[in-house]
Scaffold this active site. Structure first.
Site, short mmCIF file in Angstrom:
data_model
loop_
_atom_site.label_atom_id
_atom_site.label_comp_id
_atom_site.label_asym_id
_atom_site.label_seq_id
_atom_site.Cartn_x
_atom_site.Cartn_y
_atom_site.Cartn_z
N HIS A 158 -28.70 3.33 7.63
CA HIS A 158 -27.37 3.46 7.00
C HIS A 158 -27.45 3.67 5.49
O HIS A 158 -26.45 4.02 4.87
CB HIS A 158 -26.53 2.21 7.31
CG HIS A 158 -26.11 2.14 8.74
ND1 HIS A 158 -24.85 2.51 9.17
CD2 HIS A 158 -26.78 1.78 9.86
CE1 HIS A 158 -24.77 2.37 10.47
NE2 HIS A 158 -25.92 1.92 10.92
N ASP A 366 -25.65 5.72 -2.71
CA ASP A 366 -24.96 5.16 -1.53
C ASP A 366 -25.34 6.00 -0.31
O ASP A 366 -25.30 7.24 -0.40
CB ASP A 366 -23.44 5.25 -1.75
CG ASP A 366 -22.69 4.09 -1.11
OD1 ASP A 366 -23.22 3.52 -0.14
OD2 ASP A 366 -21.57 3.77 -1.57
P1 ADQ Z 1 -21.43 -0.57 2.70
O1 ADQ Z 1 -22.40 -0.60 1.55
O2 ADQ Z 1 -20.84 -1.87 3.06
O3 ADQ Z 1 -22.11 0.09 4.00
P2 ADQ Z 1 -19.08 1.38 2.63
O4 ADQ Z 1 -19.46 2.49 3.53
O5 ADQ Z 1 -18.43 1.87 1.40
O6 ADQ Z 1 -20.30 0.51 2.20
O7 ADQ Z 1 -18.01 0.38 3.28
C1 ADQ Z 1 -18.03 -0.05 4.57
C2 ADQ Z 1 -16.67 -0.67 4.98
O8 ADQ Z 1 -16.39 -1.88 4.28
C3 ADQ Z 1 -15.49 0.26 4.78
O9 ADQ Z 1 -14.83 0.38 6.01
C4 ADQ Z 1 -14.62 -0.45 3.76
O10 ADQ Z 1 -13.23 -0.33 4.00
C5 ADQ Z 1 -15.02 -1.89 3.89
N1 ADQ Z 1 -14.86 -2.51 2.58
C6 ADQ Z 1 -15.57 -2.24 1.47
N2 ADQ Z 1 -15.10 -2.95 0.43
C7 ADQ Z 1 -14.07 -3.67 0.90
C8 ADQ Z 1 -13.15 -4.58 0.30
N3 ADQ Z 1 -13.22 -4.85 -1.00
N4 ADQ Z 1 -12.20 -5.16 1.09
C9 ADQ Z 1 -12.15 -4.84 2.40
N5 ADQ Z 1 -12.95 -3.99 3.00
C10 ADQ Z 1 -13.91 -3.40 2.27
C11 ADQ Z 1 -23.38 0.65 4.36
C12 ADQ Z 1 -23.93 1.71 3.41
C13 ADQ Z 1 -22.92 2.84 3.20
C14 ADQ Z 1 -22.52 3.42 4.57
C15 ADQ Z 1 -22.13 2.33 5.56
C16 ADQ Z 1 -21.94 2.87 6.97
O11 ADQ Z 1 -24.27 1.12 2.15
O12 ADQ Z 1 -23.47 3.85 2.38
O13 ADQ Z 1 -21.42 4.29 4.40
O14 ADQ Z 1 -23.14 1.32 5.62
O15 ADQ Z 1 -23.09 3.52 7.42
#
Ligand code: ADQ
Length: 458
Positions: A158, A366
């Site tokens: 991921h 990211d």
């Molecule tokens: P994350 O680093 O967690 O995931 P991201 O893809 O931006 O990053 O977010 C994942 C989920 O978390 C989104 O559905 C978002 O809505 C939720 N989220 C983030 N911040 C939030 C907040 N403040 N309040 C509520 N919900 C929040 C990892 C990788 C990413 C990749 C994903 C999926 O780092 O690059 O996109 O996995 O593969």
């Protein structure tokens, strides 16, 4: 029909709702796949036990079987807080300055992966497809092979895969990649991370790679490919139409009194570039004093990985920076940054996104970034907002009509904010329509189907 066995660090099936009160898109997509395929989702429960003696907790909820184990304190410290989050996470996000190479972390990581392999192997039937997720579990496929598992096993990363020059700073890097080559399919978010991986395989290991991504190494063949992850588009757009979203939208619009909202939503993590975002926004305030009190930056960032020291530090630094910017620029009736340290349920987030004229998403690195896709999905088609997106997020390869910026450049961030605020409605619609088509068509179901098809060898 073959069953699907999903293996990931944490299990987020129907019963275990996430902290924000709803399942994430990934959980929704995988749960649907598991339901269709009579599958099992295996991983760590998130709980600690005194002594691990092989106890497996099997539960069935809503057509999905979950199988979880607890881990001992030392295992959690060395495998999860240690190797996964203090060694691999920073290194894979190009932060070798933050990566810690403690021997005990590496041995804890291998020990816990052996525990996972030992516990899950007896559950596997000959026809099952096995799908392993993320950097916590890189060597798991090899450990299953060592236990005689001959099934098709796929792995999806991921997060980014770092360039070879950085990756070789990891002690035992070769050993780790050799274990990866035991999978049948290795999936990455984008071609950029895929290319870095293939470069390592060719240049450091001497493997051969053909143009379709087939790797040959020491008599084994496996396939490496990019499978960009999407959001659960149907679920998210439905949430965006609901009453919770509408109320969140009204609440934000009411409280900002007609000012244009710039939104950032992130897990609090140094890879997300929130400090750089604040600095870019401050540059905008300084360069455009006449516009300053027409905007407000809403940053939603709940703390994550609180047990890791670097995360406590970033939290403190951001609080100080937000305080400094607010102190320097606020007026009696206006504060430039609203910094909220909590998570929100997805329908509320959808409402906040819709109420925001700009999303400012500035990760320094990211894997994908699903917030960017959620923002696009939540917009009003007649009056959509503008997405400002770091070119270093995987999502930038698909959302090409965003305003793509270099997050290290305060000036670029500042200029992109000016450009977004001045952008005519027609241009906003044109850019949004193109991004929207991608978010809709390449959603999480599309991603999952592509990966499973590759895993089946189709
Ligand atoms: P994350 O680093 O967690 O995931 P991201 O893809 O931006 O990053 O977010 C994942 C989920 O978390 C989104 O559905 C978002 O809505 C939720 N989220 C983030 N911040 C939030 C907040 N403040 N309040 C509520 N919900 C929040 C990892 C990788 C990413 C990749 C994903 C999926 O780092 O690059 O996109 O996995 O593969």
């Amino acid at each position: 029909m073959s069953r699907l066995i999903v293996i990931s660090n944490r299990v987020s099936a129907p019963k275990a709702k996430s902290a924000a009160g709803a399942q994430g898109g990934l959980a929704v997509a995988l749960t649907a796949a598991l339901r269709e395929n009579r599958g099992i989702w295996f991983g760590w429960s998130g709980n600690e036990c005194e002594k691990f003696e092989g106890k497996l907790d099997m539960e069935r909820h809503d057509g999905v079987t979950t199988a979880t184990i607890d881990l001992e304190r030392q295992d959690i410290d060395e495998y999860y807080n240690g190797y996964a989050n203090r060694t691999l996470w920073p290194l894979f996000h190009y932060r070798i300055d933050l990566a810690e190479y403690e021997r005990t972390f590496g041995s804890g990581y291998e020990r816990v992966n052996e525990i996972f392999a030992e516990t899950v192997a007896p559950l596997i039937e000959p026809d099952d497809l096995i799908w392993v997720h993320d950097y916590h579990m890189l060597p798991l496929g090899k450990m299953l092979r060592d236990r005689g598992v001959k099934n098709r096993i796929g792995f999806f990363l991921h997060i980014p895969w770092p360039p070879t020059r950085l990756f070789v700073s990891l002690p035992y890097h070769e050993r780790l990649v050799r274990t990866l080559l035991e999978y049948d399919v290795i999936g990455f978010q984008t071609n950029e991370w895929l290319e870095s991986f293939l470069h390592y395989v060719e240049k450091e290991l001497g493997g051969t790679v053909d143009e379709d991504g087939w790797i040959e190494f020491e008599g084994r063949r496996c396939c490496a490919k990019a499978f960009p992850i999407g959001i659960d588009f149907d679920e998210f757009t439905e949430a965006a139409e609901g009453e919770t979203a509408a109320e969140a939208n009204r609440q934000l619009s009411r409280s900002t009194l007609g000012k244009k909202v710039i939104i950032g939503v992130d897990r609090l993590d140094y890879s997300k570039g929130v400090e750089e975002r604040f600095q870019g926004y401050e540059r905008f305030l300084e360069n455009n004093p006449e516009q300053a009190d027409h905007v407000v930056l809403l940053q939603i960032a709940p703390p994550s990985r609180g047990e890791v020291h670097t995360y406590q530090e970033i939290r403190e630094r951001l609080e100080t920076l937000a305080g400094h910017i607010n102190g320097a620029h606020a007026d009696v009736d206006w504060v430039p940054i609203r910094y909220v340290n909590q998570g929100y349920p997805r329908p509320a987030l959808a409402g906040f996104y819709r109420a925001s004229r700009i999303a400012l998403i500035t990760p320094l690195r990211d894997g994908m970034n699903l917030v960017a896709k959620e923002y696009v999905a939540a917009q009003d088609p007649d009056d959509p907002g503008v997405l400002i997106l770091s070119r270093f997020a995987g999502a930038a390869q698909q959302l090409t009509e965003a305003l793509l910026i270099n997050p290290y450049s305060t000036d670029e961030i500042s200029e992109a904010i000016s450009q977004a605020l001045a952008m005519p409605r027609e241009e906003r619609i044109r850019r949004w329509e193109s991004n929207y088509a991608n978010v809709r068509d390449e959603d999480v179901i599309w991603w999952r189907k592509n990966f499973v098809a590759a895993l089946k060898g189709e």
